[in-house]
Write a protein that holds these residues in place. Structure first.
Motif, PDB file in Angstrom:
ATOM      1  N   UNK A 146       0.834  -1.208   0.000  1.00  0.00           N
ATOM      2  CA  UNK A 146       0.000   0.000   0.000  1.00  0.00           C
ATOM      3  C   UNK A 146       0.863   1.250   0.000  1.00  0.00           C
ATOM      4  N   UNK A 147       1.912   1.264   0.833  1.00  0.00           N
ATOM      5  CA  UNK A 147       2.850   2.390   0.856  1.00  0.00           C
ATOM      6  C   UNK A 147       3.462   2.610  -0.532  1.00  0.00           C
ATOM      7  N   UNK A 148       3.926   1.525  -1.120  1.00  0.00           N
ATOM      8  CA  UNK A 148       4.581   1.636  -2.433  1.00  0.00           C
ATOM      9  C   UNK A 148       3.601   2.144  -3.480  1.00  0.00           C
ATOM     10  N   UNK A 185      -6.002  -3.361  -6.578  1.00  0.00           N
ATOM     11  CA  UNK A 185      -4.684  -3.888  -6.938  1.00  0.00           C
ATOM     12  C   UNK A 185      -3.962  -4.427  -5.704  1.00  0.00           C
ATOM     13  N   UNK A 186      -3.940  -3.641  -4.635  1.00  0.00           N
ATOM     14  CA  UNK A 186      -3.220  -4.049  -3.421  1.00  0.00           C
ATOM     15  C   UNK A 186      -3.835  -5.307  -2.828  1.00  0.00           C
ATOM     16  N   UNK A 187      -5.158  -5.299  -2.664  1.00  0.00           N
ATOM     17  CA  UNK A 187      -5.829  -6.453  -2.062  1.00  0.00           C
ATOM     18  C   UNK A 187      -5.679  -7.698  -2.926  1.00  0.00           C
ATOM     19  N   UNK A 188      -5.883  -7.543  -4.243  1.00  0.00           N
ATOM     20  CA  UNK A 188      -5.781  -8.698  -5.140  1.00  0.00           C
ATOM     21  C   UNK A 188      -4.367  -9.258  -5.171  1.00  0.00           C
ATOM     22  N   UNK A 189      -3.367  -8.383  -5.208  1.00  0.00           N
ATOM     23  CA  UNK A 189      -1.981  -8.851  -5.293  1.00  0.00           C
ATOM     24  C   UNK A 189      -1.603  -9.681  -4.064  1.00  0.00           C
ATOM     25  N   UNK A 241      -6.755  -2.336   5.715  1.00  0.00           N
ATOM     26  CA  UNK A 241      -5.555  -1.496   5.819  1.00  0.00           C
ATOM     27  C   UNK A 241      -5.452  -0.565   4.618  1.00  0.00           C
ATOM     28  N   UNK A 242      -5.673  -1.115   3.422  1.00  0.00           N
ATOM     29  CA  UNK A 242      -5.625  -0.279   2.216  1.00  0.00           C
ATOM     30  C   UNK A 242      -6.678   0.820   2.272  1.00  0.00           C
ATOM     31  N   UNK A 243      -7.879   0.498   2.772  1.00  0.00           N
ATOM     32  CA  UNK A 243      -8.933   1.513   2.889  1.00  0.00           C
ATOM     33  C   UNK A 243      -8.522   2.621   3.832  1.00  0.00           C
ATOM     34  N   UNK A 244      -7.845   2.255   4.946  1.00  0.00           N
ATOM     35  CA  UNK A 244      -7.400   3.275   5.899  1.00  0.00           C
ATOM     36  C   UNK A 244      -6.365   4.199   5.276  1.00  0.00           C
ATOM     37  N   UNK A 245      -5.394   3.637   4.584  1.00  0.00           N
ATOM     38  CA  UNK A 245      -4.349   4.466   3.968  1.00  0.00           C
ATOM     39  C   UNK A 245      -4.904   5.299   2.814  1.00  0.00           C
ATOM     40  N   UNK A 246      -5.771   4.698   2.013  1.00  0.00           N
ATOM     41  CA  UNK A 246      -6.317   5.441   0.886  1.00  0.00           C
ATOM     42  C   UNK A 246      -7.345   6.483   1.327  1.00  0.00           C
TER      43      UNK A 246
END
Length: 665
Positions: free
Chosen positions: A188-190, A550-554, A604-609
């Motif tokens: 997610x950071x990347x 993308x993040x979740x699927x990867x 986590x991705x939802x929080x960062x995004x």
């Protein structure tokens, strides 16, 4: 005044807590007829299980039913002490010394009619898999209810078995699950860091993909219509049918699909023709938001703070609700029970029926009508309901306050980034900490007021849901229509007010004015730039959705190949393959850790995004303010970056330089 033990420990029909006080040596709760609990459905919440319940020292083992003992005593003409010793009765009654017949003890619900081999589940005696199959003539249970009982027991036992296996899988793979969650955080950071280069590619690829998709769909559907329109076999009117072939063989179906595809294609082409500059602005703002998060790396960690605060508030509210639920006197629910003699296979049997569940009639287990059951339901009084409503409203208010605080802190940090003339040199040393200080020092009232508005709307929506459930038994079309309209309107109102509140917090972070003034200014600014707002909002939604996907699927796909063992077999190097195989645990269901990893990564991705989304919204409003307040002169220079100025054809003029163009424009 409350005692959580009243809710945590099982309670018998008289309101005695099993395993506590006088019942300390009897920690388990036994149900006389476990099937009766399933018969009443959701009414069990208001009336309790309409069967006597007693505290026992141990759950019963083996299988026992009253009719065999009753027939034995009729045959011998005397009581069987050994047989009666197996009976489970209320109020510590010793059935062996009772002068009543076994049939009388059972029909008066003094003793249980049957029991099976049981095991303890959260202190309740639940029939286990070794109970065997009930005979339709035994235990005063009909054939249909016997089947129903075993179906429910099958669900329960299967769920228990699956639960134990899932828990074992989690225990054996917990460190791998954490490792993949950390990997998801790094990805997610990347991805957010790469957004400054990928934003344009993603947006334009998505738009052109839609154009290509609907272009091909338009060509294909109209081509199918042209080949079918003159064929008599493909003529007819479109009517309802469950067969898909019926629709695909009609020319009118392809004509309708072609028109729909052409309309969407036209919309996409119009967007490209007339909104391309605004799309470029949206892409530039998204890139700027990515630069902002890179310059203020602590903004990505800020969501942890409101998340922990919400956990604390949720824990406090849950504890308060438990204490309130255990305050007050014992309340009981009454159920009417009827016994009917029926002939089954030539033998007269007494069948038991629960004819009605009555929760409004007060009852006492010491003084019940013959043939009725009075069971303990809960502790509580009428005043505790109002306290629970108050607690619920305050919980909504505080939770929305935390959300508002999170948004304002991020808005303050990104606003300080935008209004830094030289980025990142003019950026404050600790922008997030400074924004937290300003929010608490100057804007607590605005945060509380905005959160109050949302909490009131949410409370009304909860009330409407409660009324809707209460009115489900009334088949009134007008009432259903009114309830549906009210629920829809308040849902829309909540969404609208959340949108207004978020933009109001941004304006507060920029200007420092009160909530109402900032909300009005934000609304007017949005209305003056409504097309830009719509484009930027949808483009940012596409970017954020694509990033989460993308993040979740990867991470999820990688976890799937790892836990399924396919990753090890796909690695050509034997040493690395053996290494991966050694660290792949043996699991009952390898999808369990995969699902956990997928859900955790998405959260986590939802929080960062969400930080990224708030950054885009803040920078966008600042950009609109920049356009209206400044003109590029040395006295009023633009604060936007050069990419945005190039898109709009603007620039900051040097001292003495005049505007180019006719009439000073």
């Amino acid at each position: 005044m409350g005692d959580p033990r009243l809710l945590l420990y099982p309670t018998d029909s008289d309101g005695n807590i099993c395993g506590v006080g006088d019942k300390a040596d009897k920690p388990y709760l036994f149900f006389f007829d476990f099937l009766d609990c399933a018969k009443v459905g959701m009414a069990i919440l208001s009336t309790g299980c309409p069967t006597p319940q007693v505290c026992v020292s141990a759950c019963p083992t083996g299988y026992w039913q009253w009719y065999t003992l009753y027939a034995q005593e009729l045959g011998t003409g005397s009581q069987s002490s050994s047989g009666r010793a197996k009976m489970i009765c209320k109020n510590n009654l010793d059935a062996a010394t009772s002068s009543e017949t076994v049939k009388a003890l059972v029909e008066s619900d003094t003793c249980a009619a049957y029991y099976m081999d049981s095991s303890s589940v959260v202190g309740r005696c639940i029939p286990s898999a070794s109970s065997g199959v009930l005979n339709a003539n035994d235990c005063r249970i009909q054939h249909s209810t016997s089947f129903l009982l075993h179906r429910y027991l099958g669900y329960l036992l299967n769920a228990q078995s699956y639960g134990e296996q899932i828990l074992a899988d989690v225990r054996s793979s917990w460190w791998l699950i954490l490792s993949f969650i950390v990997l998801g955080t790094l990805v997610t950071f990347i991805w957010i860091a790469l957004m400054r280069w990928l934003a344009g590619i993603i947006v334009w690829f998505t738009i052109f993909a839609f154009v290509g998709l609907f272009g091909f769909a338009t060509y294909y559907t109209f081509n199918k219509w042209l080949t079918m329109k003159d064929n008599p076999d493909n003529q007819g009117t479109i009517t309802f049918s469950t067969s898909l072939d019926y629709y695909t063989n009609l020319a009118d179906t392809w004509l309708a699909l072609g028109i729909i595809s052409a309309v969407f294609l036209g919309i996409m082409l119009l967007i490209l023709l007339f909104l391309r500059k605004r799309i470029k602005i949206a892409i530039a703002l998204i890139k700027e938001a990515s630069r902002g998060t890179s310059s203020m790396i602590f903004t990505l960690f800020w969501p942890l703070v409101p998340f922990l605060l919400q956990i604390i508030v949720l824990t406090y509210w849950a504890a308060s609700a438990i204490y309130l639920a255990s305050v007050g006197n014992k309340t009981y629910g009454q159920s009417n029970v009827t016994y009917v003699n029926e002939t089954v296979n030539g033998v007269v049997k007494t069948q038991k029926y629960i004819t009605e569940v009555i929760s409004s009639i007060p009852c006492s287990p010491d003084n019940t009508t013959a043939g009725d059951i009075c069971s303990f339901v809960k502790y509580g009084g009428e005043y505790t309901l109002y306290l629970q409503i108050f607690q619920l409203f305050m919980w909504l208010w505080v939770m929305n306050f935390i959300v508002a605080l999170s948004q304002m802190v991020l808005a303050g940090a990104f606003a300080s980034y935008y209004w830094a003339f030289k980025k990142p040199q003019d950026l404050p040393l600790f922008p997030v900490s400074a924004s937290v200080w300003r929010s608490f020092r100057y804007h607590t009232g605005s945060l509380a007021f905005g959160a109050l508005i949302i909490a009131i709307i949410q409370m009304i929506r909860i009330g409407l849901e409660y009324l809707d459930r209460k009115l489900k038994g009334y088949d009134n079309a007008f009432v259903k229509f009114v309830m549906a309209c009210l629920k829809c309107c308040f849902w829309c109102l909540e969404k609208f007010m959340k949108f207004i509140n978020k933009n109001a917090y941004i304006m507060i972070a920029v200007y420092g004015k009160n909530f109402c003034t900032s909300a009005l200014n934000a609304f007017q600014l949005i209305i003056r730039n409504i097309v830009r707002v719509a484009v930027v909002d949808k483009i940012s939604d596409i970017i954020i959705f694509f990033g989460k996907l993308v993040v979740t699927a990867a991470v999820t796909v990688l976890a799937f190949y790892f836990f399924s063992g396919e990753l090890a077999s796909a690695i050509p190097t034997s040493s690395i393959s053996d290494y991966v195989t050694n660290y792949t645990p043996e699991l009952n269901f390898y999808l369990v850790p995969v699902i956990i990893i997928g859900i955790a990564t998405f959260v986590i991705a939802s929080a960062f995004f969400s930080v990224f989304s708030m950054g885009v919204d803040t920078l966008f409003l600042c950009f609109l303010e920049d356009l209206e307040r400044n003109d590029g002169s040395p006295e009023k220079p633009y604060y936007m970056n050069k990419e945005l100025m190039n898109i709009l054809g603007k620039k900051n003029r040097k001292p003495g330089e005049k505007k180019k163009g006719c009439c000073g424009r």
